[in-house]
Motif scaffolding. Structure first.
Motif, PDB file in Angstrom:
ATOM      1  N   SER A  28      55.595  37.522 -10.764  1.00 38.03           N
ATOM      2  CA  SER A  28      55.229  38.797 -10.154  1.00 38.03           C
ATOM      3  C   SER A  28      56.445  39.283  -9.360  1.00 38.03           C
ATOM      4  O   SER A  28      57.240  38.477  -8.876  1.00 38.03           O
ATOM      5  CB  SER A  28      54.065  38.619  -9.176  1.00 38.03           C
ATOM      6  OG  SER A  28      52.938  38.120  -9.841  1.00 38.03           O
ATOM      7  N   MET A  46      52.026  45.248  -6.508  1.00 38.18           N
ATOM      8  CA  MET A  46      53.254  45.242  -7.307  1.00 38.18           C
ATOM      9  C   MET A  46      53.192  46.269  -8.447  1.00 38.18           C
ATOM     10  O   MET A  46      52.119  46.529  -8.999  1.00 38.18           O
ATOM     11  CB  MET A  46      53.485  43.842  -7.886  1.00 38.18           C
ATOM     12  CG  MET A  46      53.699  42.790  -6.797  1.00 38.18           C
ATOM     13  SD  MET A  46      52.145  42.197  -6.127  1.00 38.18           S
ATOM     14  CE  MET A  46      51.905  40.730  -7.082  1.00 38.18           C
ATOM     15  N   TRP A  83      49.652  41.926 -11.245  1.00 35.52           N
ATOM     16  CA  TRP A  83      49.627  40.576 -10.671  1.00 35.52           C
ATOM     17  C   TRP A  83      50.233  39.567 -11.651  1.00 35.52           C
ATOM     18  O   TRP A  83      50.927  39.942 -12.589  1.00 35.52           O
ATOM     19  CB  TRP A  83      48.203  40.233 -10.229  1.00 35.52           C
ATOM     20  CG  TRP A  83      47.839  40.883  -8.903  1.00 35.52           C
ATOM     21  CD1 TRP A  83      48.528  41.880  -8.259  1.00 35.52           C
ATOM     22  CD2 TRP A  83      46.718  40.576  -8.073  1.00 35.52           C
ATOM     23  NE1 TRP A  83      47.895  42.205  -7.082  1.00 35.52           N
ATOM     24  CE2 TRP A  83      46.778  41.416  -6.933  1.00 35.52           C
ATOM     25  CE3 TRP A  83      45.651  39.680  -8.182  1.00 35.52           C
ATOM     26  CZ2 TRP A  83      45.822  41.379  -5.917  1.00 35.52           C
ATOM     27  CZ3 TRP A  83      44.696  39.636  -7.162  1.00 35.52           C
ATOM     28  CH2 TRP A  83      44.790  40.476  -6.048  1.00 35.52           C
ATOM     29  N   ALA A  84      49.925  38.296 -11.426  1.00 41.05           N
ATOM     30  CA  ALA A  84      50.653  37.197 -12.081  1.00 41.05           C
ATOM     31  C   ALA A  84      50.679  37.267 -13.614  1.00 41.05           C
ATOM     32  O   ALA A  84      49.631  37.155 -14.251  1.00 41.05           O
ATOM     33  CB  ALA A  84      50.009  35.889 -11.644  1.00 41.05           C
ATOM     34  N   ILE A 134      41.945  37.832 -13.453  1.00 40.57           N
ATOM     35  CA  ILE A 134      43.414  37.814 -13.276  1.00 40.57           C
ATOM     36  C   ILE A 134      44.043  36.531 -13.812  1.00 40.57           C
ATOM     37  O   ILE A 134      43.384  35.664 -14.336  1.00 40.57           O
ATOM     38  CB  ILE A 134      43.767  37.949 -11.776  1.00 40.57           C
ATOM     39  CG1 ILE A 134      43.145  36.781 -10.980  1.00 40.57           C
ATOM     40  CG2 ILE A 134      43.298  39.286 -11.230  1.00 40.57           C
ATOM     41  CD1 ILE A 134      43.708  36.623  -9.565  1.00 40.57           C
ATOM     42  N   ALA A 230      45.305  30.951 -10.505  1.00 42.31           N
ATOM     43  CA  ALA A 230      46.573  30.349 -10.946  1.00 42.31           C
ATOM     44  C   ALA A 230      46.385  29.256 -12.000  1.00 42.31           C
ATOM     45  O   ALA A 230      46.904  28.144 -11.869  1.00 42.31           O
ATOM     46  CB  ALA A 230      47.350  29.798  -9.750  1.00 42.31           C
ATOM     47  N   THR A 278      49.058  32.308  -0.441  1.00 42.84           N
ATOM     48  CA  THR A 278      48.866  31.989  -1.860  1.00 42.84           C
ATOM     49  C   THR A 278      49.751  30.823  -2.294  1.00 42.84           C
ATOM     50  O   THR A 278      50.812  30.573  -1.709  1.00 42.84           O
ATOM     51  CB  THR A 278      49.194  33.189  -2.765  1.00 42.84           C
ATOM     52  OG1 THR A 278      50.588  33.501  -2.629  1.00 42.84           O
ATOM     53  CG2 THR A 278      48.366  34.406  -2.409  1.00 42.84           C
ATOM     54  N   HIS A 280      50.887  29.289  -6.277  1.00 42.13           N
ATOM     55  CA  HIS A 280      50.745  29.590  -7.712  1.00 42.13           C
ATOM     56  C   HIS A 280      51.976  29.014  -8.409  1.00 42.13           C
ATOM     57  O   HIS A 280      53.080  29.102  -7.895  1.00 42.13           O
ATOM     58  CB  HIS A 280      50.659  31.113  -7.893  1.00 42.13           C
ATOM     59  CG  HIS A 280      50.314  31.557  -9.273  1.00 42.13           C
ATOM     60  ND1 HIS A 280      49.335  32.494  -9.521  1.00 42.13           N
ATOM     61  CD2 HIS A 280      50.818  31.218 -10.478  1.00 42.13           C
ATOM     62  CE1 HIS A 280      49.254  32.717 -10.820  1.00 42.13           C
ATOM     63  NE2 HIS A 280      50.164  31.955 -11.421  1.00 42.13           N
ATOM     64  N   HIS A 295      55.895  29.148  -5.577  1.00 37.41           N
ATOM     65  CA  HIS A 295      56.481  30.100  -4.626  1.00 37.41           C
ATOM     66  C   HIS A 295      56.073  29.732  -3.203  1.00 37.41           C
ATOM     67  O   HIS A 295      55.108  28.992  -2.981  1.00 37.41           O
ATOM     68  CB  HIS A 295      56.084  31.555  -4.954  1.00 37.41           C
ATOM     69  CG  HIS A 295      54.635  31.863  -4.755  1.00 37.41           C
ATOM     70  ND1 HIS A 295      53.827  32.401  -5.734  1.00 37.41           N
ATOM     71  CD2 HIS A 295      53.809  31.717  -3.684  1.00 37.41           C
ATOM     72  CE1 HIS A 295      52.604  32.577  -5.275  1.00 37.41           C
ATOM     73  NE2 HIS A 295      52.559  32.163  -4.028  1.00 37.41           N
ATOM     74  N   ARG A 307      57.090  36.835  -1.350  1.00 37.37           N
ATOM     75  CA  ARG A 307      57.216  35.433  -1.726  1.00 37.37           C
ATOM     76  C   ARG A 307      58.492  35.182  -2.523  1.00 37.37           C
ATOM     77  O   ARG A 307      59.109  36.119  -3.025  1.00 37.37           O
ATOM     78  CB  ARG A 307      55.965  35.038  -2.527  1.00 37.37           C
ATOM     79  CG  ARG A 307      54.690  35.269  -1.725  1.00 37.37           C
ATOM     80  CD  ARG A 307      53.436  35.306  -2.557  1.00 37.37           C
ATOM     81  NE  ARG A 307      53.345  36.506  -3.388  1.00 37.37           N
ATOM     82  CZ  ARG A 307      52.352  36.770  -4.219  1.00 37.37           C
ATOM     83  NH1 ARG A 307      51.343  35.935  -4.322  1.00 37.37           N
ATOM     84  NH2 ARG A 307      52.362  37.878  -4.929  1.00 37.37           N
TER      85      ARG A 307
HETATM   86  O1  FUB Z   1      50.436  37.796  -6.876  1.00 38.50           O
HETATM   87  C1  FUB Z   1      49.130  38.300  -6.759  1.00 38.50           C
HETATM   88  C2  FUB Z   1      48.125  37.188  -6.764  1.00 38.50           C
HETATM   89  O2  FUB Z   1      48.402  36.283  -5.706  1.00 38.50           O
HETATM   90  C3  FUB Z   1      48.151  36.321  -7.993  1.00 38.50           C
HETATM   91  O3  FUB Z   1      47.566  36.899  -9.117  1.00 38.50           O
HETATM   92  C4  FUB Z   1      47.472  35.124  -7.477  1.00 38.50           C
HETATM   93  O4  FUB Z   1      47.577  33.992  -8.283  1.00 38.50           O
HETATM   94  C5  FUB Z   1      48.122  34.959  -6.124  1.00 38.50           C
HETATM   95  O5  FUB Z   1      49.327  34.258  -6.199  1.00 38.50           O
END
Ligand code: FUB
Length: 330
Positions: A28, A46, A83-84, A134, A230, A278, A280, A295, A307
């Protein structure tokens, strides 16, 4: 002590893969925002993805920033919050998978195809049919069949999909994750991918994570071990390792099984909590060693949504158990 793998911009949620002898990392791309921290994750706002690669994971290895490979504005169904992501390779093509909110505020998972690991990637105009929540992680097994694992609680909306029903609430004050005696934790999800890697092939299934002694599903109140977000899959010596974050208890854990669908027996912790809310990760083998990409918020001095990706070697004992790592500051 591990320095950030990427220190030129804020990055998180690293999905690492070895393609053509190089390590590619799909993170991300965090950015500054005035949005206040909340448990819905609105501050993770993001808007694009960049890809990074290296041919050496030694401390002196050079990491190349290949630049922006996809923007929210490039994808017609996306409203916000890239996101991720993850990337998979099959039959000479590369597939970038990414979660984002659609125009109704619902998280869906999209796919974008490219000819090279660094892109450019062209996104499909619609999200994957039947996708939700997600953190997609796509695993291509030795027989060339591919599986997507996904799901995330709270802001990731997984609690809106329980017992085969979907009760979506855009304000996230609707369905909550299960709690209380006798309740099982919600499981991550898995779906086999179609041969062209653009759709699910069949039904989405819930993944079972069980206690290694009792073989009972992890309890909903067991926040030190229950799946939060995650998802990641790697295979070593014929064993499937499903790893994940426990979210509000901030651990990276793993569970092992004999099939990509599970069930998976809880195996222990991979990483103790990092600085930041977080956690991940991804796990990848490169030149005979196994590495954890993860991270923390050391570089931003604890700003949860700013991060930095790090990388460290991890070790397995003779029974295949992963040794728990303790994060170190920069
Ligand atoms: O980066 C956004 C969210 O925060 C991710 O999708 C989650 O896994 C957490 O890291």
């Amino acid at each position: 002590m591990p320095k950030p793998f990427i220190n030129t911009t804020y990055t998180a949620d690293p999905s690492a893969h070895v393609f053509n002898g190089r390590v590619y990392v799909y993170p991300s791309h965090d950015r500054e925002t005035d949005i206040k921290f909340n448990d819905n994750g609105d501050q993770y706002d993001m808007a694009d993805y960049r890809v990074f690669s290296t041919d050496s994971l030694d401390p002196q290895g050079v990491v190349i920033d290949h630049g922006v490979m996809l923007r929210a504005d490039d994808v017609p169904w996306v409203s916000k919050q890239l996101w991720a992501p993850d990337c998979a390779s099959k039959n000479g093509k590369y597939f970038l998978y990414f979660p984002a909110r659609d125009k109704d505020g619902i998280f869906r998972i999209g796919v974008a195809e490219g000819d090279k690991p660094e892109g450019p990637f062209k996104a499909d105009p619609e999200p994957i049919k039947g996708s939700y929540s997600i953190d997609p992680a796509t695993f291509v097994d030795d027989d060339n069949e591919a599986y997507m694992y996904f799901g995330g609680l709270w802001g990731g909306q997984l609690q809106c999909y329980q017992n085969g029903n979907c009760v979506f609430d855009a304000g996230w004050q609707g369905p909550q994750e299960p709690k209380g005696e006798g309740k099982c934790a919600l499981g991550p999800r898995v779906a086999k991918m179609s041969q062209d890697m653009h759709q699910f092939d069949g039904e989405v299934q819930e993944v079972l994570i069980v206690d290694p002694e009792t073989k009972e599903p992890i309890a909903a109140d067991d926040h030190d071990r229950r799946f939060f977000e995650a998802a990641w899959m790697h295979r070593k010596d014929g064993v499937y390792y499903f790893s994940y974050s426990t979210g509000d208890s901030h651990y990276l854990c793993y569970a092992t099984g004999k099939s990509p669908y599970g069930p998976f027996e809880y195996g222990g912790r991979i990483l103790e909590p990092v600085l930041g809310w977080t956690t991940h990760h991804s796990i990848v083998e490169f030149e005979g060693k196994w590495y954890l990409f993860y991270h923390d918020c050391e570089l931003s001095r604890g700003v949860d949504h700013l991060r930095s990706v790090k990388c460290r070697e991890i070790h397995f004992d003779e029974n295949g158990k992963i040794k728990t790592e303790v994060p170190e500051p920069i």
